[in-house]
Design a protein around this motif. Sequence first.
Motif, PDB file in Angstrom:
ATOM      1  N   LYS A 276      -3.767  16.597  -4.726  1.00 50.01           N
ATOM      2  CA  LYS A 276      -2.510  17.321  -4.553  1.00 50.01           C
ATOM      3  C   LYS A 276      -1.883  17.101  -3.185  1.00 50.01           C
ATOM      4  N   SER A 277      -2.701  16.721  -2.176  1.00 54.68           N
ATOM      5  CA  SER A 277      -2.146  16.477  -0.848  1.00 54.68           C
ATOM      6  C   SER A 277      -1.213  15.271  -0.838  1.00 54.68           C
ATOM      7  N   CYS A 278      -1.286  14.436  -1.862  1.00 56.87           N
ATOM      8  CA  CYS A 278      -0.418  13.263  -1.944  1.00 56.87           C
ATOM      9  C   CYS A 278       0.882  13.549  -2.696  1.00 56.87           C
ATOM     10  N   GLU A 279       1.010  14.736  -3.259  1.00 59.51           N
ATOM     11  CA  GLU A 279       2.151  14.979  -4.123  1.00 59.51           C
ATOM     12  C   GLU A 279       3.464  15.103  -3.368  1.00 59.51           C
ATOM     13  N   GLU A 280       3.417  15.625  -2.135  1.00 53.65           N
ATOM     14  CA  GLU A 280       4.639  15.838  -1.368  1.00 53.65           C
ATOM     15  C   GLU A 280       4.618  15.016  -0.083  1.00 53.65           C
ATOM     16  N   PRO A 281       5.772  14.512   0.349  1.00 54.51           N
ATOM     17  CA  PRO A 281       5.820  13.765   1.604  1.00 54.51           C
ATOM     18  C   PRO A 281       5.424  14.637   2.789  1.00 54.51           C
ATOM     19  N   GLY A 282       4.797  14.022   3.794  1.00 56.97           N
ATOM     20  CA  GLY A 282       4.487  14.700   5.035  1.00 56.97           C
ATOM     21  C   GLY A 282       5.499  14.329   6.104  1.00 56.97           C
ATOM     22  N   ASN A 283       5.205  14.665   7.357  1.00 58.62           N
ATOM     23  CA  ASN A 283       6.115  14.282   8.429  1.00 58.62           C
ATOM     24  C   ASN A 283       5.967  12.794   8.741  1.00 58.62           C
ATOM     25  N   LYS A 284       6.793  12.297   9.640  1.00 54.96           N
ATOM     26  CA  LYS A 284       6.806  10.864   9.915  1.00 54.96           C
ATOM     27  C   LYS A 284       5.485  10.378  10.500  1.00 54.96           C
ATOM     28  N   THR A 285       4.795  11.224  11.229  1.00 54.81           N
ATOM     29  CA  THR A 285       3.538  10.817  11.860  1.00 54.81           C
ATOM     30  C   THR A 285       2.489  10.427  10.836  1.00 54.81           C
ATOM     31  N   VAL A 286       2.461  11.098   9.713  1.00 56.99           N
ATOM     32  CA  VAL A 286       1.418  10.846   8.710  1.00 56.99           C
ATOM     33  C   VAL A 286       1.899   9.953   7.570  1.00 56.99           C
ATOM     34  N   THR A 287       3.089   9.400   7.706  1.00 51.51           N
ATOM     35  CA  THR A 287       3.656   8.546   6.662  1.00 51.51           C
ATOM     36  C   THR A 287       3.488   7.076   7.047  1.00 51.51           C
ATOM     37  N   PRO A 288       2.773   6.286   6.280  1.00 55.20           N
ATOM     38  CA  PRO A 288       2.605   4.878   6.623  1.00 55.20           C
ATOM     39  C   PRO A 288       3.916   4.102   6.466  1.00 55.20           C
ATOM     40  N   ILE A 289       4.113   3.122   7.335  1.00 50.92           N
ATOM     41  CA  ILE A 289       5.241   2.200   7.252  1.00 50.92           C
ATOM     42  C   ILE A 289       4.658   0.812   7.025  1.00 50.92           C
ATOM     43  N   VAL A 290       5.093   0.137   5.982  1.00 47.80           N
ATOM     44  CA  VAL A 290       4.579  -1.197   5.652  1.00 47.80           C
ATOM     45  C   VAL A 290       5.768  -2.138   5.481  1.00 47.80           C
ATOM     46  N   LYS A 291       5.798  -3.194   6.286  1.00 45.26           N
ATOM     47  CA  LYS A 291       6.955  -4.086   6.269  1.00 45.26           C
ATOM     48  C   LYS A 291       6.542  -5.525   6.573  1.00 45.26           C
ATOM     49  N   ASN A 292       7.422  -6.418   6.103  1.00 42.48           N
ATOM     50  CA  ASN A 292       7.264  -7.854   6.357  1.00 42.48           C
ATOM     51  C   ASN A 292       5.938  -8.382   5.811  1.00 42.48           C
ATOM     52  N   ILE A 293       5.775  -8.192   4.507  1.00 39.16           N
ATOM     53  CA  ILE A 293       4.624  -8.715   3.773  1.00 39.16           C
ATOM     54  C   ILE A 293       5.109  -9.894   2.938  1.00 39.16           C
ATOM     55  N   SER A 294       4.428 -11.026   3.015  1.00 42.83           N
ATOM     56  CA  SER A 294       4.832 -12.200   2.237  1.00 42.83           C
ATOM     57  C   SER A 294       3.639 -12.770   1.478  1.00 42.83           C
ATOM     58  N   VAL A 295       3.932 -13.238   0.265  1.00 41.77           N
ATOM     59  CA  VAL A 295       2.928 -13.873  -0.590  1.00 41.77           C
ATOM     60  C   VAL A 295       3.541 -15.170  -1.099  1.00 41.77           C
ATOM     61  N   ARG A 296       2.924 -16.301  -0.765  1.00 44.39           N
ATOM     62  CA  ARG A 296       3.504 -17.598  -1.125  1.00 44.39           C
ATOM     63  C   ARG A 296       2.419 -18.546  -1.649  1.00 44.39           C
ATOM     64  N   ASN A 297       2.809 -19.273  -2.680  1.00 45.03           N
ATOM     65  CA  ASN A 297       1.976 -20.357  -3.220  1.00 45.03           C
ATOM     66  C   ASN A 297       0.639 -19.816  -3.738  1.00 45.03           C
ATOM     67  N   VAL A 298       0.741 -19.103  -4.856  1.00 44.53           N
ATOM     68  CA  VAL A 298      -0.419 -18.457  -5.483  1.00 44.53           C
ATOM     69  C   VAL A 298      -0.555 -18.972  -6.912  1.00 44.53           C
ATOM     70  N   GLU A 299      -1.771 -19.303  -7.304  1.00 46.21           N
ATOM     71  CA  GLU A 299      -2.044 -19.747  -8.672  1.00 46.21           C
ATOM     72  C   GLU A 299      -3.319 -19.059  -9.144  1.00 46.21           C
ATOM     73  N   ILE A 300      -3.191 -18.240 -10.192  1.00 46.87           N
ATOM     74  CA  ILE A 300      -4.319 -17.466 -10.686  1.00 46.87           C
ATOM     75  C   ILE A 300      -4.418 -17.637 -12.198  1.00 46.87           C
ATOM     76  N   HIS A 301      -5.605 -17.976 -12.666  1.00 48.57           N
ATOM     77  CA  HIS A 301      -5.844 -18.204 -14.091  1.00 48.57           C
ATOM     78  C   HIS A 301      -6.779 -17.110 -14.616  1.00 48.57           C
ATOM     79  N   GLY A 302      -6.209 -16.218 -15.421  1.00 51.73           N
ATOM     80  CA  GLY A 302      -6.997 -15.166 -16.029  1.00 51.73           C
ATOM     81  C   GLY A 302      -7.000 -13.890 -15.216  1.00 51.73           C
ATOM     82  N   VAL A 303      -6.373 -12.825 -15.763  1.00 47.86           N
ATOM     83  CA  VAL A 303      -6.322 -11.518 -15.111  1.00 47.86           C
ATOM     84  C   VAL A 303      -6.689 -10.476 -16.159  1.00 47.86           C
TER      85      VAL A 303
END
Length: 299
Positions: A198-225
């Motif tokens: 339940k602690s994840c149900e509502e947003p918290g203040n900015k201090t406890v909120t993760p920021i995730v940016k500039n993630i890149s995924v390139r040239n991936v080949e996967i057989h079978g998931v």
Amino acid sequence: GGTIDGGGHFWYEWDEKPNPPNGIHILETDGLTISDITLKNFPKFVLRPQFCKNVAIHRIKIKNSHKSPGTNGIVIDSSEDVVVTESEISTGDKEDAIVVKSGENWFGRARNAPSRNVLVQRCSIRQGHAVSVGSETSGGIYNVKFKGIEFHDAGSMRVKSQRGRGGTVDGVSFEDIRGHNALYALEFYLWYTCKGDKSCEEPGNKTVTPIVKNISVRNVEIHGVSRDVGIIEGLPESPFQGLILENIHVDHANDPWNCHKFKPGCNWPGGGCAIGKAINVNPPLPTNCIRSSPPLPTS
């Protein structure tokens, strides 16, 4: 050279979940090289440089049972200028083979010791989740590159955090990834342990909120998931920013992409809570899973 046996079977056989020790836990070292050894049967994190600088890990093997709980392989924790190359890792089914962390919740934010400038390349994963960032992101994680990773019978790429962690993850790239028989192709989500929490149900203040940016995924080949092609789900108050997927090809997946897996989860139309772009991704993402801009607020 040589082999170190961590005696982990003593811990695996307990009926109740114990609190086993880390394996090789190295603290506050500047100038660390580990090479050409085999580490097997460890009870928890196998190799964990923490608060270290200038770390080189080359040509090691980690061999843990697929039934070994909590046995992350190489755990790069609040450390800077780290290189991992030409290593082969097998670990527990649900454990990260190679993972970058930076402290958890209040302690991680107070210590404020980021992981920074990490290169993992030409490694082979035979069991477990392959390469990951988080979920302990509280001290910040910057400039991490996974390149030339091969895996069999393992998870693939993960970026994970949740409300309560806080911290910034900025600049993570996955390039030239090849895999067979994956659990997912990728898992990028900010709802890590939120299932039924339940602690994840509502947003918290900015201090406890993760920021995730500039993630890149390139040239991936996967057989079978065996499950979904992949999971993408940021937070409505903190979506993934600058997420780029390019030249990704996945075949024989059991289920399509999932951009609304968690509850309460992303409330954007189409799910995802991700801003960026997808180029030459097959199978294609659902409409609006990754957007060029946030949706307009509803009245």
